[in-house]
Design a protein around this motif. Sequence first.
Motif, mmCIF file in Angstrom:
data_model
loop_
_atom_site.group_PDB
_atom_site.id
_atom_site.type_symbol
_atom_site.label_atom_id
_atom_site.label_comp_id
_atom_site.label_asym_id
_atom_site.label_seq_id
_atom_site.Cartn_x
_atom_site.Cartn_y
_atom_site.Cartn_z
ATOM 1 N N PRO A 19 99.102 28.446 19.062
ATOM 2 C CA PRO A 19 99.688 29.971 18.970
ATOM 3 C C PRO A 19 100.795 30.058 17.845
ATOM 4 C CG PRO A 19 100.162 28.610 20.996
ATOM 5 C CD PRO A 19 99.322 27.746 20.226
ATOM 6 N N LYS A 20 100.975 31.288 17.306
ATOM 7 C CA LYS A 20 102.031 31.415 16.279
ATOM 8 C C LYS A 20 102.633 32.758 16.881
ATOM 9 C CE LYS A 20 99.404 29.634 12.425
ATOM 10 N NZ LYS A 20 98.718 30.013 11.194
ATOM 11 N N THR A 21 103.834 33.004 16.504
ATOM 12 C CA THR A 21 104.624 34.390 16.854
ATOM 13 C C THR A 21 105.303 34.790 15.656
ATOM 14 O OG1 THR A 21 105.071 33.152 18.987
ATOM 15 C CG2 THR A 21 106.496 35.000 18.259
ATOM 16 N N PHE A 22 104.819 35.995 15.756
ATOM 17 C CA PHE A 22 105.429 37.144 14.564
ATOM 18 C C PHE A 22 106.377 37.810 14.987
ATOM 19 C CE2 PHE A 22 105.475 41.153 12.290
ATOM 20 C CZ PHE A 22 105.515 40.852 11.111
ATOM 21 N N LYS A 23 107.674 37.891 14.568
ATOM 22 C CA LYS A 23 108.870 38.771 15.097
ATOM 23 C C LYS A 23 109.144 39.663 14.294
ATOM 24 C CE LYS A 23 110.395 34.929 17.825
ATOM 25 N NZ LYS A 23 111.395 34.227 18.169
ATOM 26 N N LYS A 24 109.517 41.004 14.818
ATOM 27 C CA LYS A 24 109.869 42.312 13.975
ATOM 28 C C LYS A 24 110.383 43.043 14.729
ATOM 29 C CE LYS A 24 108.489 45.456 10.402
ATOM 30 N NZ LYS A 24 107.596 45.975 9.501
ATOM 31 N N LYS A 25 111.836 43.505 14.405
ATOM 32 C CA LYS A 25 112.684 44.368 15.347
ATOM 33 C C LYS A 25 112.466 44.394 16.778
ATOM 34 C CE LYS A 25 112.350 47.648 11.460
ATOM 35 N NZ LYS A 25 111.947 49.099 10.970
ATOM 36 N N GLY A 26 112.480 43.240 17.345
ATOM 37 C CA GLY A 26 112.408 42.870 18.569
ATOM 38 C C GLY A 26 110.917 42.772 19.431
ATOM 39 N N ILE A 27 109.971 43.155 18.232
ATOM 40 C CA ILE A 27 108.708 42.975 19.052
ATOM 41 C C ILE A 27 108.146 41.526 18.435
ATOM 42 C CG2 ILE A 27 106.447 43.916 18.652
ATOM 43 C CD1 ILE A 27 107.805 46.646 18.309
ATOM 44 N N GLU A 28 107.415 40.645 19.468
ATOM 45 C CA GLU A 28 107.015 39.554 19.129
ATOM 46 C C GLU A 28 105.379 39.787 19.500
ATOM 47 O OE1 GLU A 28 108.524 36.555 21.486
ATOM 48 O OE2 GLU A 28 110.603 37.099 20.933
#
Length: 103
Positions: A19-28
Amino acid sequence: MNNRVVSCDKCNQEFQIKPKTFKKKGIEETYFNCPECKEKYGVIVTDKTIRRKQKAIKELQIKIDKQKDPEIKKRLFSQFQKDKKEIETLVLFLKEKFRKNKG
């Protein structure tokens, strides 16, 4: 999710989920890719509200597991089901919003 072997829908390659996580403006967004063809598989999209509710539902599950009184256990389980449904609805809404903003 780790150590689970899956087969890619696109190229049929078997692989372990990383698994990987992409984070942007508080959204994951949690996702994984096929190492062979790079096909992306979305797992879940969360924001601060959803993560807070997920934490609360885990704590509620512990209370349910420890509860001896059947009536209280039944009431807690009812709350658990309601909260779980609310999280599912929020995730679906956020996932759709996330896709529109990305694409």
